[in-house]
Motif scaffolding. Structure first.
Motif, PDB file in Angstrom:
ATOM      1  N   LYS A  69       0.779  -1.136  -0.102  1.00 53.82           N
ATOM      2  CA  LYS A  69       0.030  -0.142  -0.020  1.00 53.82           C
ATOM      3  C   LYS A  69       0.805   1.215   0.030  1.00 53.82           C
ATOM      4  N   ARG A  70       0.284   2.248  -0.331  1.00 46.41           N
ATOM      5  CA  ARG A  70       0.868   3.492  -0.305  1.00 46.41           C
ATOM      6  C   ARG A  70       1.038   4.118   1.146  1.00 46.41           C
ATOM      7  N   GLU A  71       0.329   3.985   2.039  1.00 49.63           N
ATOM      8  CA  GLU A  71       0.213   4.207   3.234  1.00 49.63           C
ATOM      9  C   GLU A  71       0.006   3.248   4.334  1.00 49.63           C
ATOM     10  N   TYR A  72       0.728   3.299   5.336  1.00 46.93           N
ATOM     11  CA  TYR A  72       0.642   2.351   6.599  1.00 46.93           C
ATOM     12  C   TYR A  72       0.512   3.023   7.825  1.00 46.93           C
ATOM     13  N   PHE A  81       5.025   4.668   1.592  1.00 43.05           N
ATOM     14  CA  PHE A  81       5.693   3.769   1.103  1.00 43.05           C
ATOM     15  C   PHE A  81       5.613   4.236  -0.531  1.00 43.05           C
ATOM     16  N   ALA A  82       7.005   4.348  -1.210  1.00 36.92           N
ATOM     17  CA  ALA A  82       6.892   4.629  -2.713  1.00 36.92           C
ATOM     18  C   ALA A  82       6.555   3.506  -3.466  1.00 36.92           C
ATOM     19  N   ILE A  83       5.082   3.290  -3.880  1.00 37.07           N
ATOM     20  CA  ILE A  83       4.848   2.172  -4.778  1.00 37.07           C
ATOM     21  C   ILE A  83       5.527   2.387  -6.006  1.00 37.07           C
ATOM     22  N   ASP A  84       5.781   3.313  -6.446  1.00 34.74           N
ATOM     23  CA  ASP A  84       6.520   3.537  -7.888  1.00 34.74           C
ATOM     24  C   ASP A  84       8.312   3.491  -7.481  1.00 34.74           C
ATOM     25  N   LEU A  85       9.091   2.645  -8.020  1.00 37.08           N
ATOM     26  CA  LEU A  85      10.331   2.450  -7.725  1.00 37.08           C
ATOM     27  C   LEU A  85      11.037   3.737  -8.085  1.00 37.08           C
ATOM     28  N   ASN A  86      10.492   4.413  -8.951  1.00 33.07           N
ATOM     29  CA  ASN A  86      11.446   5.542  -9.801  1.00 33.07           C
ATOM     30  C   ASN A  86      11.236   6.653  -8.642  1.00 33.07           C
ATOM     31  N   LEU A  87      10.500   6.636  -7.573  1.00 37.94           N
ATOM     32  CA  LEU A  87      10.374   7.630  -6.734  1.00 37.94           C
ATOM     33  C   LEU A  87      11.179   7.462  -5.468  1.00 37.94           C
ATOM     34  N   ILE A  88      12.013   6.358  -5.607  1.00 41.92           N
ATOM     35  CA  ILE A  88      12.844   6.108  -4.435  1.00 41.92           C
ATOM     36  C   ILE A  88      14.068   6.946  -4.605  1.00 41.92           C
ATOM     37  N   ILE A 115       8.243   6.052   5.103  1.00 43.37           N
ATOM     38  CA  ILE A 115       8.793   7.635   5.572  1.00 43.37           C
ATOM     39  C   ILE A 115       7.481   8.041   6.201  1.00 43.37           C
ATOM     40  N   PRO A 116       7.771   8.674   7.299  1.00 41.42           N
ATOM     41  CA  PRO A 116       6.571   9.417   7.969  1.00 41.42           C
ATOM     42  C   PRO A 116       5.965  10.355   7.016  1.00 41.42           C
ATOM     43  N   SER A 117       4.664  10.385   6.944  1.00 40.82           N
ATOM     44  CA  SER A 117       3.738  11.314   6.256  1.00 40.82           C
ATOM     45  C   SER A 117       4.222  12.827   6.521  1.00 40.82           C
ATOM     46  N   GLY A 118       4.430  13.300   5.248  1.00 41.91           N
ATOM     47  CA  GLY A 118       4.698  14.718   5.302  1.00 41.91           C
ATOM     48  C   GLY A 118       6.233  15.048   5.200  1.00 41.91           C
ATOM     49  N   HIS A 119       7.068  14.021   5.206  1.00 43.10           N
ATOM     50  CA  HIS A 119       8.508  14.166   5.426  1.00 43.10           C
ATOM     51  C   HIS A 119       9.241  13.520   4.066  1.00 43.10           C
ATOM     52  N   THR A 120      10.534  13.983   3.936  1.00 42.53           N
ATOM     53  CA  THR A 120      11.104  13.438   2.854  1.00 42.53           C
ATOM     54  C   THR A 120      12.123  12.348   3.650  1.00 42.53           C
ATOM     55  N   TYR A 121      12.832  11.515   2.614  1.00 39.64           N
ATOM     56  CA  TYR A 121      13.566  10.572   3.543  1.00 39.64           C
ATOM     57  C   TYR A 121      14.778  11.189   4.322  1.00 39.64           C
ATOM     58  N   ASN A 122      14.750  10.793   5.542  1.00 37.83           N
ATOM     59  CA  ASN A 122      15.766  11.111   6.840  1.00 37.83           C
ATOM     60  C   ASN A 122      15.924  12.691   6.828  1.00 37.83           C
TER      61      ASN A 122
END
Length: 201
Positions: A69-72, A81-88, A115-122
Motif C-alpha cells: 500500500k502507499r500508506e501504513y 511507501f513509494a509504490i513507484d520504484l522511480n520515486l525512491i 517514511i513518516p507522512s509529510g517528510h522526505t527521507y531522513n
C-alpha cells in the motif's frame, strides 16, 4: 495472544526466529506469543499450554503476500511507501545497498522505505523512532508485503536494464567493438534475474 502473521510485530518475529533450536523451543515460542515468560508457561495448567501451542501453528505457513500500500498506519502514525520504484531516492538506494541483509536489521531496512507522512527521507524526523515503530508495531505480514514489492520491482527494473544492455552488446559484437565473452556474461546475468523475478509479477 498472537495467533496469526498479521498480529505478529517484526521485532517479535526476530525474537522467536532467534530462539535456540532445542526441545523447549515450542514452549518458548508459545510463551513469547502469549506474552508470558518461559517459567510461567511451565507452571500453567497442561490444558492451557496445549491451547497456547496450537496457536503457534500459523508459523509453519508462509505469511500471506499482500499488495503493498502507499500508506501504513503504524503505532498511530501514517507512514508512506513509494509504490513507484522511480520515486525512491538515490540516498535510499545507497543506504539499502550498504545495510546488512540479515534478520536482525529488518526494522532498519524497513525504515529506509517507510517514511513518516509529510517528510522526505531522513529529513525532519527521528530515524530511531521509525525503526522502533516498525520493530514493535508493524505486522510482519505488512512488512513482508512491502519488502516483497520493493525487491520484486527492483529485479524487474534490473531485468529491463539487462535486456537493453544485451541488445546493445549484440550490435557491438557485430560491429567488432565488444566481445562474445561480454555478451555471454550479460546473458548469464539476465537468466539469473529472470529466475529471481518468477512469482513477483
Amino acid at each position: 495472544m498472537i495467533t496469526n502473521w498479521n498480529e505478529l510485530p517484526v521485532g517479535k518475529f526476530i525474537e522467536i526466529y532467534d530462539m535456540t533450536d532445542d526441545e523447549d523451543r515450542g514452549l518458548r515460542i508459545a510463551a513469547a506469543l502469549a506474552g508470558m515468560t518461559y517459567e510461567e508457561i511451565l507452571n500453567a495448567p497442561l490444558g492451557k499450554t496445549k491451547s497456547l501451542l496450537k496457536n503457534t501453528e500459523f508459523l509453519s505457513k508462509q505469511p500471506k503476500l499482500k499488495r503493498a500500500k502507499r500508506e501504513y498506519l503504524i503505532n498511530g502514525k501514517k507512514y508512506c511507501f513509494a509504490i513507484d520504484l522511480n520515486l525512491i531516492t538515490t540516498a535510499q538506494y545507497i543506504d539499502y545497498s550498504e545495510m546488512p541483509k540479515d534478520l536482525y536489521h529488518l526494522p532498519e531496512i524497513g525504515a529506509i522505505f517507510l517514511i513518516p507522512s509529510g517528510h522526505t527521507y531522513n529529513d525532519g524526523y527521528d530515524m530511531d523512532t521509525v525503526i522502533a515503530d516498525i520493530r514493535d508495531h508493524m505486522s510482519y505480514e505488512d512488512f513482508n508485503s512491502v519488502m516483497g514489492f520493493f525487491l520484486g520491482s527492483f529485479l524487474i527494473l534490473m531485468r529491463r536494464f539487462e535486456k537493453e544492455t544485451l541488445k546493445t552488446l549484440k550490435k557491438a559484437v557485430k560491429e567488432g567493438t565488444a566481445t562474445k565473452e561480454q555478451l555471454k556474461e550479460v546473458k548469464r546475468n539476465l537468466q539469473i534475474i529472470q529466475a529471481a523475478t518468477i512469482g513477483y509479477f
